[in-house]
Design an enzyme around this catalytic site. Structure first.
Site, short mmCIF file in Angstrom:
data_model
loop_
_atom_site.label_atom_id
_atom_site.label_comp_id
_atom_site.label_asym_id
_atom_site.label_seq_id
_atom_site.Cartn_x
_atom_site.Cartn_y
_atom_site.Cartn_z
N LEU A 149 -2.13 5.05 -2.81
CA LEU A 149 -2.50 6.33 -1.86
C LEU A 149 -2.02 7.50 -2.30
CD1 LEU A 149 -6.31 6.68 -0.90
CD2 LEU A 149 -4.69 6.05 1.00
N ILE A 199 0.93 -1.16 0.20
CA ILE A 199 -0.30 0.11 -0.32
C ILE A 199 1.15 1.38 -0.24
CG2 ILE A 199 -1.64 1.25 1.17
CD1 ILE A 199 -2.59 -1.27 2.46
N PRO A 200 1.73 1.55 -1.05
CA PRO A 200 2.91 2.83 -0.88
C PRO A 200 1.23 3.77 -0.64
CG PRO A 200 2.15 2.13 -3.08
CD PRO A 200 1.07 0.81 -2.39
N HIS A 201 1.82 4.92 -0.89
CA HIS A 201 1.11 6.27 -0.10
C HIS A 201 1.90 7.14 0.12
CE1 HIS A 201 1.74 4.27 3.46
NE2 HIS A 201 1.77 5.05 4.65
N ALA A 202 0.77 8.30 -0.19
CA ALA A 202 1.89 10.09 -0.15
C ALA A 202 0.78 10.96 0.34
CB ALA A 202 2.62 9.72 -0.89
#
Length: 153
Positions: free
Chosen positions: A100, A62-65
């Site tokens: 996300l 779940i890569p997110h920033a």
């Protein structure tokens, strides 16, 4: 229900050979959805990965920033053709990836969205259905179905 995912944000059977290529391709698609240059998206996601892998285990990442100019919470989902190394917590390769992106000031919304994604993907039956889906439309239907969300809430 995952309301921050649209059909343009779903990639089925994505063929990539490494984590960098995956994040680059997803950032390119994110740029089209957010209006933010893909390099800025990639840089933000890569910076977050440097803090610790977003590979949460069981083949899921779940890569997110958070991004200054992000207009709203935006999700992208990729089902990979072949699992790839992602430095996941359990050292297993990843084949389901939910990216996300949120506005800078979306603290609670960002955390709530991460929790929704995590709950959805942690369900092993759902993960199996996502792995078996054969089109972006099927993936979108699975990810946005209200009956699942009601069951795990």
């Amino acid at each position: 229900m995952i309301h921050f995912l649209s059909s343009q944000g779903v990639l089925a059977n994505l063929k990539v050979s490494d984590k960098k290529t995956l994040l680059t391709q997803m950032s390119s698609r994110a740029a089209k959805l957010t209006g933010i240059h893909e390099r800025l998206v990639l840089d933000a996601v890569t910076q977050r990965e440097k803090l610790g892998s977003t590979g949460v285990g069981k083949g899921i990442a779940i890569p997110h920033a958070r991004l200054k100019d992000c207009p709203r919470v935006v999700g992208l989902f990729a089902q990979l053709h072949r699992p790839l190394a992602f430095n996941a917590l359990d050292d297993q390769p990843v084949d389901l990836v939910f990216m996300l992106l949120s506005p800078d000031g979306a603290g609670a919304d960002h955390l709530q969205a991460l929790a929704e994604i995590s709950r959805l993907l942690r369900d092993s039956a759902m993960a199996d259905r996502l792995r078996g889906a054969t089109s972006a439309d099927a993936l979108l239907a699975l990810l946005t179905q209200e009956s699942f969300v009601a069951r795990v809430a």
